[in-house]
Enzyme design. Structure first.
Site, PDB file in Angstrom:
ATOM      1  N   LYS A 132      40.243  41.337  29.921  1.00  6.81           N
ATOM      2  CA  LYS A 132      39.367  40.163  29.876  1.00  6.81           C
ATOM      3  C   LYS A 132      39.770  39.202  28.768  1.00  6.81           C
ATOM      4  O   LYS A 132      39.562  37.996  28.888  1.00  6.81           O
ATOM      5  CB  LYS A 132      37.904  40.581  29.722  1.00  6.81           C
ATOM      6  CG  LYS A 132      37.346  41.241  30.973  1.00  6.81           C
ATOM      7  CD  LYS A 132      35.824  41.303  30.946  1.00  6.81           C
ATOM      8  CE  LYS A 132      35.289  41.951  32.196  1.00  6.81           C
ATOM      9  NZ  LYS A 132      33.836  42.138  32.171  1.00  6.81           N
ATOM     10  N   LYS A 181      42.104  44.026  41.522  1.00  7.66           N
ATOM     11  CA  LYS A 181      40.810  44.541  41.960  1.00  7.66           C
ATOM     12  C   LYS A 181      39.926  43.381  42.446  1.00  7.66           C
ATOM     13  O   LYS A 181      40.011  42.281  41.908  1.00  7.66           O
ATOM     14  CB  LYS A 181      40.255  45.300  40.753  1.00  7.66           C
ATOM     15  CG  LYS A 181      38.821  45.297  40.526  1.00  7.66           C
ATOM     16  CD  LYS A 181      38.466  45.962  39.214  1.00  7.66           C
ATOM     17  CE  LYS A 181      37.857  44.919  38.282  1.00  7.66           C
ATOM     18  NZ  LYS A 181      36.894  45.432  37.326  1.00  7.66           N
ATOM     19  N   LYS A 214      34.163  39.631  40.789  1.00 12.95           N
ATOM     20  CA  LYS A 214      33.270  38.473  40.847  1.00 12.95           C
ATOM     21  C   LYS A 214      33.911  37.266  40.188  1.00 12.95           C
ATOM     22  O   LYS A 214      33.647  36.135  40.547  1.00 12.95           O
ATOM     23  CB  LYS A 214      31.970  38.774  40.090  1.00 12.95           C
ATOM     24  CG  LYS A 214      31.094  39.830  40.701  1.00 12.95           C
ATOM     25  CD  LYS A 214      29.731  39.821  39.989  1.00 12.95           C
ATOM     26  CE  LYS A 214      29.001  41.126  40.154  1.00 12.95           C
ATOM     27  NZ  LYS A 214      28.866  41.887  38.909  1.00 12.95           N
TER      28      LYS A 214
END
Ligand code: AMP
Ligand code: TRP
Length: 354
Positions: A136, A218, A221
């Site tokens: 992230k 993956k 969202k």
């Protein structure tokens, strides 16, 4: 020393002995989901579906982790809307407030409080090794928030507040549950037995659903493109289009396995949303090519999501019902969390007992 992740990996749904186990003796389950956007079929197949299927066997707490969502820049109005949207989606997918506590993390202040206390028994190096932080932060370690770095400690607090035994999650959360075990073990050694050391409950199938437009990433969202993500609220035509346009592997056989990441993912989705196994599907589509397979898969996904979407529509017209479920859930969660915090404060020598 690392408490090895004692991962429960079982096929099927029933990992508890019997439905007749009295509530007080049921194993405690906790899991969470971020209100960072609309949940997708990866969330559904990796987590929500198992929460629903297993809820009758366990004492369940499901949390909408809005404090975790603050680890990335967030708009307040969007956060509140996503929180309500996620609660509605969980209920529509079958989470039953009579079986499970459902609540919003920031409604129970003990989560933030325990996070701070657990920070004191967590090592900087442990957090630096978390792959989700590295992903992230994307190499921008200097610019991201300290909350992103500390995210796994808040997650440990979530889990440990409720004497959780099992944490049903997708594969990407394995490392966070392992860290939670290490933190709990260390706390218990330093301050005396206080926390239950939890286990990750990761089902092998569906634990990692990949993006339709990139089977090496993956389904997420926060993906840059929504073409690879089937959201639980996508309408039938959008679902069909995304599946029709999904990336495939070289060749034309509908087979799963190494070297076939795209078809493996599509077959997995098909098998988990329907009643067929991957090998039965491979047999059915032998020699038929990708076109027929994708068209049937599109219909299967539309059919599987239809009842959830119908219920979602109903719940969206009863926002007071969703609000009541969350308020009741927060009350029940707070009762448990405050009892645990009193014990933790005492063990750590905090406060004057008022
Ligand atoms: P998040 O959306 O990151 O809050 O994840 C909520 C839950 O869904 C966690 O248990 C994740 O492990 C699971 N999850 C998220 N993305 C996927 C995916 N692509 N495949 C399987 N499980 C997933
Ligand atoms: N980190 C989890 C995710 O992104 C969400 C989460 C927060 C969670 N607290 C939790 C999951 C506690 C399980 C248990 O998916």
């Amino acid at each position: 020393m690392s408490a090895k992740a004692d991962v429960v990996e079982e096929r099927g749904v029933a990992t508890a002995p019997s439905e007749s186990v009295p509530e007080s003796a049921r194993r405690r389950v906790f899991s969470g989901m971020q209100p960072s956007g609309t949940p997708h079929i990866g969330n559904y197949l990796g987590a929500i579906k198992h929460w629903v299927a297993q809820q009758v066997f366990y004492d369940n707490v499901f949390c909408i982790v809005d404090l975790h969502a603050l680890s990335l820049p967030t708009d307040p109005a969007a956060l509140r809307q996503n929180t309500i949207g996620l609660a509605t989606a969980l209920l529509a997918a079958g989470i039953d407030p009579n079986q499970s506590i459902v609540f919003v993390q920031s409604d129970v202040r003990e989560h933030a409080e325990l996070c701070w206390l657990l920070n004191s028994v967590t090592q900087f190096g442990e957090l630096r090794r978390m792959t989700q932080f590295k992903d992230k932060a994307g190499g921008q370690d200097e610019a991201v928030s300290a909350a992103l770095f500390d995210y796994p400690v808040l997650q440990a607090a979530d889990i440990l507040l409720y004497d959780t035994e099992l944490v049903p999650v997708g594969d990407d959360q394995r490392q966070h549950v392992e860290l939670t075990r290490d933190i709990a073990t260390r706390f218990n050694a330093r301050y005396g037995e206080t926390f239950v050391v939890p286990k990750a409950d990761i089902k092998p199938e569906g634990a990692r659903i990949m993006a339709l437009d990139d089977p090496t990433a993956k389904m997420s969202k926060s993906a840059a493109s929504q073409n690879g993500v089937i959201s639980l609220t996508d309408d039938a035509d959008t679902i069909r289009r995304k599946i029709r346009r999904s990336v495939t592997d070289s060749g034309s056989d509908v087979v799963s396995g190494p070297g076939k990441p795209a078809l493996t993912n599509l077959l997995t989705i098909y098998a988990l949303l329907g009643d067929d196994t991957v090998s039965a599907l491979e047999e059915r589509y032998a020699g038929k090519g990708y076109g027929a397979f994708k068209s049937d898969l599109g219909e299967a996904v539309v059919a599987a999501l239809a009842p959830i979407q119908r219920r979602l529509g109903e719940l969206q017209s009863e926002p007071e019902h969703v609000a009541t479920v969350l308020a009741t859930g927060a009350d029940r969660a707070r009762t448990r969390a405050s009892a645990k915090m009193a014990q933790v404060r005492d063990r750590m020598g905090l406060g004057l007992g008022t």
